[in-house]
Design an enzyme around this catalytic site. Structure first.
Site, PDB file in Angstrom:
ATOM      1  N   CYS A 105       0.854  -1.192   0.000  1.00 39.39           N
ATOM      2  CA  CYS A 105       0.000   0.000   0.000  1.00 39.39           C
ATOM      3  C   CYS A 105       0.892   1.244   0.000  1.00 39.39           C
ATOM      4  O   CYS A 105       1.679   1.441   0.936  1.00 39.39           O
ATOM      5  CB  CYS A 105      -0.911  -0.016   1.224  1.00 39.39           C
ATOM      6  SG  CYS A 105      -2.017   1.380   1.250  1.00 39.39           S
ATOM      7  N   HIS A 158      -7.688  -4.401  -8.277  1.00 37.51           N
ATOM      8  CA  HIS A 158      -7.844  -2.939  -8.305  1.00 37.51           C
ATOM      9  C   HIS A 158      -8.136  -2.509  -9.747  1.00 37.51           C
ATOM     10  O   HIS A 158      -7.420  -2.922 -10.670  1.00 37.51           O
ATOM     11  CB  HIS A 158      -6.564  -2.229  -7.848  1.00 37.51           C
ATOM     12  CG  HIS A 158      -6.249  -2.410  -6.389  1.00 37.51           C
ATOM     13  ND1 HIS A 158      -5.785  -3.586  -5.867  1.00 37.51           N
ATOM     14  CD2 HIS A 158      -6.327  -1.534  -5.347  1.00 37.51           C
ATOM     15  CE1 HIS A 158      -5.590  -3.445  -4.564  1.00 37.51           C
ATOM     16  NE2 HIS A 158      -5.917  -2.211  -4.223  1.00 37.51           N
ATOM     17  N   CYS A 166      -3.509   6.733  -4.974  1.00 36.76           N
ATOM     18  CA  CYS A 166      -3.133   5.319  -4.851  1.00 36.76           C
ATOM     19  C   CYS A 166      -1.652   5.132  -5.219  1.00 36.76           C
ATOM     20  O   CYS A 166      -1.279   5.204  -6.393  1.00 36.76           O
ATOM     21  CB  CYS A 166      -4.011   4.423  -5.707  1.00 36.76           C
ATOM     22  SG  CYS A 166      -3.784   2.667  -5.353  1.00 36.76           S
ATOM     23  N   THR A 193       0.321   2.394  -5.088  1.00 40.26           N
ATOM     24  CA  THR A 193       0.639   1.244  -5.936  1.00 40.26           C
ATOM     25  C   THR A 193       0.010   1.436  -7.327  1.00 40.26           C
ATOM     26  O   THR A 193       0.584   1.020  -8.336  1.00 40.26           O
ATOM     27  CB  THR A 193       0.180  -0.079  -5.288  1.00 40.26           C
ATOM     28  OG1 THR A 193      -1.201   0.030  -4.904  1.00 40.26           O
ATOM     29  CG2 THR A 193       1.007  -0.403  -4.060  1.00 40.26           C
TER      30      THR A 193
HETATM   31  O1  PYC Z   1      -1.987   3.666  -2.010  1.00 41.68           O
HETATM   32  O2  PYC Z   1      -1.298   1.745  -2.796  1.00 41.68           O
HETATM   33  C1  PYC Z   1      -2.148   2.441  -2.281  1.00 41.68           C
HETATM   34  C2  PYC Z   1      -3.455   1.828  -1.924  1.00 41.68           C
HETATM   35  C3  PYC Z   1      -3.867   0.556  -2.171  1.00 41.68           C
HETATM   36  C4  PYC Z   1      -5.144   0.448  -1.662  1.00 41.68           C
HETATM   37  C5  PYC Z   1      -5.485   1.651  -1.102  1.00 41.68           C
HETATM   38  N1  PYC Z   1      -4.427   2.488  -1.265  1.00 41.68           N
END
Ligand code: PYC
Length: 317
Positions: free
Chosen positions: A89, A209, A239, A241
Site C-alpha cells: 500500500c 484494483h 493510490c 501502488t
Molecule cells: O496507495 O497503494 C495504495 C493503496 C492501495 C489500496 C489503497 N491504497
C-alpha cells in the site's frame, strides 16, 4: 484480553490509514510474507475489529507494524482493508513514515521496511512529506479487450505496482467526485467481467484494483484517476501502488523518460508526484512516489468480551 491495542490514524491525500503499533496478534518468526499468511489464516477477526464498523469504516486501510528479520529493515508492515490483506500500500507507506515521525521512532532520512512483496524504502522529507521507493513494477499485458455487460466494449492494461491493476484510459466515464457512485458501479462491472473471463495477473494472481484515468483540470497535475479497491471502496488518494503501475505503463510506452516527474491527481483532488527508473533488462522499473500525510488520531482500541460486535459487523459471535 491481551495487551492494549494502540493505533495511530492518519490520512494520505484523504485516504485513511490506521496503524497498529502495539497489541497486535503474535505472528511468530519468519518473513513478513509468512507473517501475513498467518495473519490471514488465524487473525481475520483482529483485522475486521480494527478496520470495520463499528470501530472503523469501509474505506479504512489498516496496517500492522511487525518486527522484521531482514538485516536491512527497521520494521515489517502488513496492510489490510475491509475484506482482507493487501500485498502493498503506497498511501499507507506514506502514512507509516509520518506516523513513525509522530512517535519519534523515525528521523528525516531513508528507512527500509519489509513488506509481504519485498523490501520498500521511504524517505522522510519533513513532518508530513514522504517519498516511497516501491517494489519493482511492470506492465504485464497491454490493451486487453473486454465487453462489459451494460456498458459495451473497453480495453485496459494489466500492471503490477505492488498490487494488480487493470488500467483504463478509454472508459466513457466522467471522473468527478460527484460521480463516485456511478464510477463504483462501472469499476465493479469491469472487475466482475475480468473474473468471469478469467483475466488475471502473472501467475494467475487476481486483478483486484480497477483504475480509470482522464485529463485533470488541475494545471499542476498530468492526469486524474479513480481507483476501486477490493472491498468496493475507492481510494481517496491517487493510490501509491496504482500510480506505480501507471508510471510503469507510461515508461513502457515512452510517454515519460526515466526520472521524469508524473503528477497524479486523485478523485478528491489530492496529488502524488512520481517517477521511475528502469532496472534489469527494462522489464521492470522502480517507482518513487511522493505524497503528504497528516495524523488524525492516537488512540487505544477496546474489544469488550461481552460485545457481540467486537470483531466488527459481519463477524458477530
Ligand atoms: O496507495 O497503494 C495504495 C493503496 C492501495 C489500496 C489503497 N491504497
Amino acid at each position: 484480553m491481551g495487551d492494549p491495542i494502540r493505533v495511530i490514524d492518519s490520512h494520505t491525500g484523504g485516504e485513511p490509514t490506521r496503524i497498529v503499533i502495539s497489541g497486535g496478534p503474535p505472528l511468530g518468526n519468519g518473513t513478513v510474507l509468512e507473517k501475513m499468511e498467518r495473519f490471514n489464516r488465524e487473525y481475520d477477526d483482529f483485522r475486521s475489529a480494527v478496520v470495520n464498523e463499528p470501530r472503523g469504516w469501509d474505506a479504512m486501510v489498516g496496517a500492522l507494524l511487525v518486527p522484521s528479520e531482514h538485516p536491512e529493515c527497521e520494521h515489517g508492515i502488513i496492510f489490510f482493508n475491509n475484506v482482507g490483506s493487501l500485498w502493498m500500500c503506497g498511501h499507507g507507506t506514506i502514512g507509516l513514515g509520518v506516523t513513525l515521525k509522530h512517535l519519534g521512532w523515525a528521523e528525516p532520512g531513508r528507512h527500509k521496511v519489509e513488506s509481504p512483496v519485498g523490501v520498500i524504502e521511504f524517505e522522510l522529507l519533513d513532518d508530513h512529506t514522504v517519498e516511497l521507493t516501491n517494489v519493482p513494477s511492470y506492465r504485464y499485458r497491454k490493451s486487453v479487450e473486454i465487453e462489459v455487460p451494460g456498458y459495451g466494449s473497453a480495453s485496459g492494461d494489466i500492471a503490477w505496482g505492488g498490487n494488480w491493476f487493470f488500467l483504463m484510459g478509454d472508459h466513457g466515464q466522467e471522473l468527478s467526485y460527484e460521480n463516485v457512485a456511478a464510477l463504483t458501479r462501472y469499476c465493479t462491472a469491469v472487475s466482475d467481467t475480468l473474473k468471469e473471463r478469467g483475466i488475471v495477473g502473472e501467475d494467475g494472481k487476481e486483478i483486484d484494483h480497477i483504475e480509470l484515468f482522464a485529463p485533470s483540470e488541475n494545471p499542476a497535475a498530468d492526469s486524474r484517476n479513480f481507483v476501486l479497491c477490493p472491498g468496493l471502496q475507492y481510494d481517496r488518494s491517487p493510490c501509491g501502488t496504482g500510480t506505480s503501475a501507471k508510471i510503469a505503463c507510461l515508461l513502457a510506452d515512452g510517454v515519460i523518460e526515466p526520472g521524469e516527474r508524473w503528477k497524479q491527481e486523485s478523485i478528491v483532488g489530492s496529488v502524488f508526484e512520481g517517477s521511475a527508473v528502469w532496472v534489469e533488462d527494462h522489464t521492470r522499473c522502480i517507482p518513487t512516489i511522493r505524497g503528504t500525510a497528516y495524523i488524525t488520531a492516537d488512540a487505544q482500541l477496546i474489544l469488550q468480551q461481552n460485545d457481540r460486535l467486537r470483531f466488527g459487523i459481519g463477524k458477530s459471535t
